[in-house]
Design a protein around this motif. Structure first.
Motif, PDB file in Angstrom:
ATOM      1  N   ARG A   1       0.811  -1.216   0.000  1.00 16.47           N
ATOM      2  CA  ARG A   1       0.000   0.000   0.000  1.00 16.47           C
ATOM      3  C   ARG A   1       0.848   1.271   0.000  1.00 16.47           C
ATOM      4  O   ARG A   1       0.357   2.354   0.327  1.00 16.47           O
ATOM      5  CB  ARG A   1      -0.920   0.010   1.225  1.00 16.47           C
TER       6      ARG A   1
ATOM      7  N   ASP B   1      -0.688   4.229  -1.638  1.00 23.89           N
ATOM      8  CA  ASP B   1      -1.801   4.831  -0.896  1.00 23.89           C
ATOM      9  C   ASP B   1      -1.299   5.669   0.279  1.00 23.89           C
ATOM     10  O   ASP B   1      -1.923   6.668   0.652  1.00 23.89           O
ATOM     11  CB  ASP B   1      -2.737   3.738  -0.386  1.00 23.89           C
TER      12      ASP B   1
ATOM     13  N   GLY C   1      -4.627   3.011   3.995  1.00 25.64           N
ATOM     14  CA  GLY C   1      -4.682   2.562   2.610  1.00 25.64           C
ATOM     15  C   GLY C   1      -5.772   1.573   2.290  1.00 25.64           C
ATOM     16  O   GLY C   1      -5.683   0.863   1.275  1.00 25.64           O
TER      17      GLY C   1
END
Length: 481
Positions: free
Chosen positions: A424, A427, A443
């Motif tokens: 992630r 994110d 995320g």
């Protein structure tokens, strides 16, 4: 742990509640000032700029403990100095004997019925007032110092710190570390290398949300870069303060280099590239070649510590949301990394940028072993490609096995692995806003079971600014004001 200096002066001096909130540079100065107060040693600090417009931080006037009434100079234009009111300190129980106690002792109260003092003639402006007790002095110091104070150029004699060579002898507890982008830590312990483990330097730091954490030296925590506008990052020691002719004076760099009690001033770090700096630190921590698998496990452990520290910060942001204090105002541009108020306390842009760098380090560790095979005790009879493949396999397994939990918006726990965090990373480039729900900050993808409890989003205007700033995180580039 125990404070061995608690009530060291025998006057119950630590019974007072010191409402202090050390953050970053304040923390190392507070520790220094507290020790000086307890031991009757000299202490001084300087008024420095933060650096701006391509110029490094610059230190100006120095203030010392012998003149506690002179603590808050007019700051440079780019330095915002907050004013903090200090509560009155109680009268001492006994006549002070320590020099610093004498400086901060309060006058005796006038007894009832005593003759009133004659009225002062209103001729001169009031003289500067000394802080109300030691707590007031600590606050005054905290109002003036900041991370730029520690990053001042190494060739300056006006700074509060001086740079040192990178050796096991010089990197001892009490040594400060100046991050080039505005963070400060202090070494507290060195764990020597053994046959089974790499050597480790441990440090502590303080964050605006009130957390004080222990961190190990590695690339993910200790960022390093040299540049004219950054000042001088790296490891430093407090500049010695000497008593001389009834006053206090700081030693110059040349005097430190010549002094047999010190002799450790060096410009070595200012001449190193980032790769040279980390290679040198690897040699200091672990003089003998490292087993590559054990070295990688140490890096994974450091990443895990960093992720769990972020979990604490994100949880503090969730509690801020639940406290009904409204939204945190988001500053513009590079100020998201250095501001004040709720954004400073509960956002995580600096922490997240360091985490992204840490993720890169761990992800690329097998390749680093291939590039620097001379630093590792390579298994006998194994080719470099085979070692790389084995490290990649061990890395994937270890990241999946190490887990942690965070508290979602509804109070329920959700478990993630280090592999999830690595996956992630993109994110997390926009996960630093405390006005977003915690699920989004970790995320969680829209429509997932994890994100089902998310009930809060940052305002659209803030999300738009985060999109504009995303390249800083994607490129691992710290912006300058």
């Amino acid at each position: 742990s125990r404070n061995v200096l608690f009530n060291h002066l025998g006057t119950n001096e630590d019974s007072l509640t010191l409402s202090l909130k050390p953050d970053c540079a304040d923390f190392v100065y507070f520790l220094r000032a507290y020790f000086a107060y307890k031991m009757g040693l000299p202490f001084a600090y300087s008024n420095c700029s933060r650096g701006a417009g391509g110029a490094p931080p610059r230190c100006n006037e120095r203030f010392d403990i012998l003149h506690p009434q002179l603590t808050r100079p007019a700051p440079p234009p780019e330095q915002a100095v907050a004013s903090a009111a200090a509560p009155p300190a109680p009268a001492p129980a006994a006549a002070p004997t320590n020099l610093l106690q004498q400086l901060f002792s309060q006058p005796q109260q006038v007894q009832a019925g005593a003759p009133a003092a004659p009225a002062a003639a209103p001729a001169k402006p009031p003289a500067p007032k000394r802080p109300a007790g030691v707590a007031g002095y600590f606050r005054a110091v905290g109002d003036v110092v900041h991370s730029g104070s520690v990053r001042a150029p190494a060739n300056s004699d006006k700074s509060d710190f001086y740079t040192i060579p990178l050796t096991q002898e010089t990197l001892r507890p009490g040594t400060a570390y100046a991050d080039p982008y505005g963070h400060v830590m202090m070494l507290v312990q060195r764990i020597p290398q053994t046959a089974d483990a790499a050597g480790v330097f441990l440090a502590v730091d303080a964050e605006p949300d009130g957390t004080v954490t222990r961190k190990r030296f590695w690339r993910g925590n200790f960022l390093f870069a040299n540049g004219a506008s950054l000042g001088s990052p790296g490891f430093k020691r407090f500049r010695p303060i000497m008593r001389e002719n009834g006053g206090l004076r700081a030693l110059t760099n040349a005097e430190i280099a010549r002094n047999p009690d010190y002799g450790d001033f060096s410009l070595e770090q200012s001449q190193l590239s980032a790769e040279d700096f980390y290679d040198r630190m690897d040699e200091v921590m672990s003089p003998e070649p490292l087993d590559p698998t054990r070295a990688m496990m140490a890096a994974i452990m450091a990443l895990e510590e960093q992720v769990k520290t972020r979990a604490t910060a994100v949880e503090n942001g969730r509690k801020f949301q639940n406290g009904g204090r409204g939204e945190a105002s988001m500053p513009d541009g590079p100020a998201i990394f250095a501001t004040s108020g709720a954004w400073e306390d509960f956002s995580t842009p600096a922490r997240d940028l360091r985490l992204l760098i840490a993720i890169d380090v761990v992800r690329g560790f097998p390749d680093r072993v291939a590039r620097r095979s001379d630093r590792y005790a390579m298994p006998f009879g194994r080719g470099l490609a085979g070692v790389q493949a084995q490290l990649q396999s061990a890395l994937a397994s270890e990241l999946a096995a190490r887990t942690f939990s965070y508290t979602r918006s509804d109070g329920s726990a959700w478990t993630l692995s280090l592999k999830d965090v690595m996956d992630r990373a993109a994110d997390l480039e926009m996960g630093y806003n405390p006005n977003d729900c915690v699920e989004l900050r970790w995320g969680a993808s829209d429509g997932s079971a994890e994100a089902a409890t998310c009930t809060r989003r940052a305002p659209a205007a803030q999300r738009a600014k985060m999109t504009d700033y995303r390249n800083w995180f994607r490129e691992r580039h710290w912006p300058h004001a």
